[in-house]
Write an enzyme that holds these catalytic residues in place. Structure first.
Site, short mmCIF file in Angstrom:
data_model
loop_
_atom_site.label_atom_id
_atom_site.label_comp_id
_atom_site.label_asym_id
_atom_site.label_seq_id
_atom_site.Cartn_x
_atom_site.Cartn_y
_atom_site.Cartn_z
N GLU A 153 0.93 -1.30 0.10
CA GLU A 153 -0.08 -0.10 0.03
C GLU A 153 0.71 1.28 -0.04
O GLU A 153 0.23 2.33 0.37
CB GLU A 153 -0.74 0.09 1.19
CG GLU A 153 -2.11 -1.04 1.22
CD GLU A 153 -3.06 -1.13 0.06
OE1 GLU A 153 -2.98 -0.26 -0.58
OE2 GLU A 153 -3.81 -2.01 0.15
N HIS A 170 -2.62 2.50 8.75
CA HIS A 170 -3.63 1.75 7.80
C HIS A 170 -3.38 0.38 8.75
O HIS A 170 -2.59 -0.38 8.85
CB HIS A 170 -3.15 1.62 6.40
CG HIS A 170 -4.03 0.35 6.03
ND1 HIS A 170 -5.44 0.47 5.91
CD2 HIS A 170 -3.81 -0.99 5.28
CE1 HIS A 170 -6.00 -0.77 5.36
NE2 HIS A 170 -5.03 -1.61 4.92
N HIS A 197 -6.72 -3.12 9.73
CA HIS A 197 -7.85 -3.91 9.48
C HIS A 197 -8.43 -4.23 10.99
O HIS A 197 -8.83 -5.38 11.13
CB HIS A 197 -7.27 -5.31 8.88
CG HIS A 197 -6.84 -5.22 7.49
ND1 HIS A 197 -6.53 -6.16 6.69
CD2 HIS A 197 -6.53 -4.05 6.70
CE1 HIS A 197 -6.01 -5.83 5.73
NE2 HIS A 197 -6.02 -4.43 5.57
N TYR A 236 -19.51 12.29 20.41
CA TYR A 236 -18.44 13.52 20.17
C TYR A 236 -17.18 12.96 19.71
O TYR A 236 -16.44 13.83 18.95
CB TYR A 236 -18.56 14.49 21.29
CG TYR A 236 -17.80 14.05 22.30
CD1 TYR A 236 -18.17 13.34 23.33
CD2 TYR A 236 -16.39 14.45 22.49
CE1 TYR A 236 -17.31 12.98 24.46
CE2 TYR A 236 -15.42 14.15 23.74
CZ TYR A 236 -15.95 13.61 24.65
OH TYR A 236 -15.29 13.13 25.76
N HIS A 288 -12.52 -3.58 3.31
CA HIS A 288 -10.76 -3.48 3.65
C HIS A 288 -10.65 -3.10 5.04
O HIS A 288 -10.18 -4.06 5.67
CB HIS A 288 -10.28 -2.46 2.71
CG HIS A 288 -8.69 -2.64 2.63
ND1 HIS A 288 -7.80 -2.51 1.25
CD2 HIS A 288 -7.86 -2.93 3.59
CE1 HIS A 288 -6.55 -2.70 1.74
NE2 HIS A 288 -6.54 -2.98 3.11
N TYR A 296 -8.17 22.57 20.80
CA TYR A 296 -6.95 21.80 21.57
C TYR A 296 -5.70 22.13 20.67
O TYR A 296 -4.61 21.45 21.10
CB TYR A 296 -7.65 20.63 21.47
CG TYR A 296 -8.64 20.09 22.48
CD1 TYR A 296 -8.53 20.90 23.66
CD2 TYR A 296 -9.30 18.97 22.36
CE1 TYR A 296 -9.91 20.83 24.45
CE2 TYR A 296 -10.45 18.74 23.20
CZ TYR A 296 -10.48 19.50 24.38
OH TYR A 296 -11.58 19.28 25.31
#
Ligand SMILES: [Zn+2]
Length: 216
Positions: free
Chosen positions: A74, A93, A95, A114, A156, A209
């Site tokens: 990827e 990334h 899963h 929130y 994915h 923040y």
């Protein structure tokens, strides 16, 4: 941060994802912007076998040094984000299960809590499906992120970015938590959503923040 520190951070973060149940085996990949390119985790190496030396430097033109490990399949998705998002210094990334459940149902995470706003929007959208490792996937993810810090990837998983690896990791972990909460509410009749005005207030408060937090 030195090159060695970046390499070690990526190893530690990959093990953290595994230890926290946010990822399994050789799936998932991480990167950190560095110099004119990025360091990314290698393809097909289990977390317990990762070493700092195995982290791969990929230059902005996609080139990899001779003798380096093969970068994650990827890598184009990571590079695509760095090219288009000046605010992205690290990309996570994975899963993670509940995010992946929703991604497989092409169901975005709605404004039910929130903390959904840590993703940078009132909801967490789903990028269109494309084969793993493809340029189409990279393009679809970059387009779907559209200023946000996280999105799901159809059939994915999950992707998050941040101003450093620790924040990108915290966002990924929080989005997975929100995905789990959403899945839970679907089992008891579905969530009561926060309205748009309230989500706008929350998003503005998070901007105040300076960076999204893992919890408050
Ligand atoms: Zn993946």
């Amino acid at each position: 941060m030195t090159e060695n520190e970046v390499r070690q951070q990526l190893v530690d973060a990959m093990r953290t994802l595994d230890a926290r149940g946010l990822n399994r085996g050789t799936s998932g990949n991480l990167s950190a912007r560095f110099g004119s390119g990025m360091f990314v985790t290698p393809s097909g190496v289990a977390p317990d076998r990762l070493t700092p030396e195995l982290m791969v430097f990929v230059d902005e033109d996609g080139s990899v040094a001779t003798g380096a490990a093969r970068p994650s399949s990827e890598w184009q998705m990571h590079m695509g984000i760095y090219r288009r998002r000046a605010d992205a210094m690290a990309v996570v990334h994975c899963h993670a299960r509940h995010s992946t459940i929703l991604a497989c149902a092409h169901r975005e995470i709605p404004p039910l809590h929130y903390m959904v706003a840590v993703g940078g929007g009132a909801s967490v959208p789903v990028a269109p499906y494309a084969t793993f490792g493809s340029e189409d996937l990279a393009e679809g993810v970059v387009r779907t992120l559209d200023g946000r810090r996280a999105c799901l990837m159809a059939n994915h998983g999950l992707i998050a970015l941040g101003p450093n690896l620790a924040v990108a990791m915290a966002i990924a972990e929080e989005i997975e938590e929100q995905a789990a909460v959403y899945c839970g509410t679907l089992a008891i009749g579905g969530p009561k959503l926060l309205d748009e005005a309230e989500m706008d207030r929350i998003l503005r408060a998070f901007e105040g923040y300076g960076q999204p937090r893992a919890g408050s």
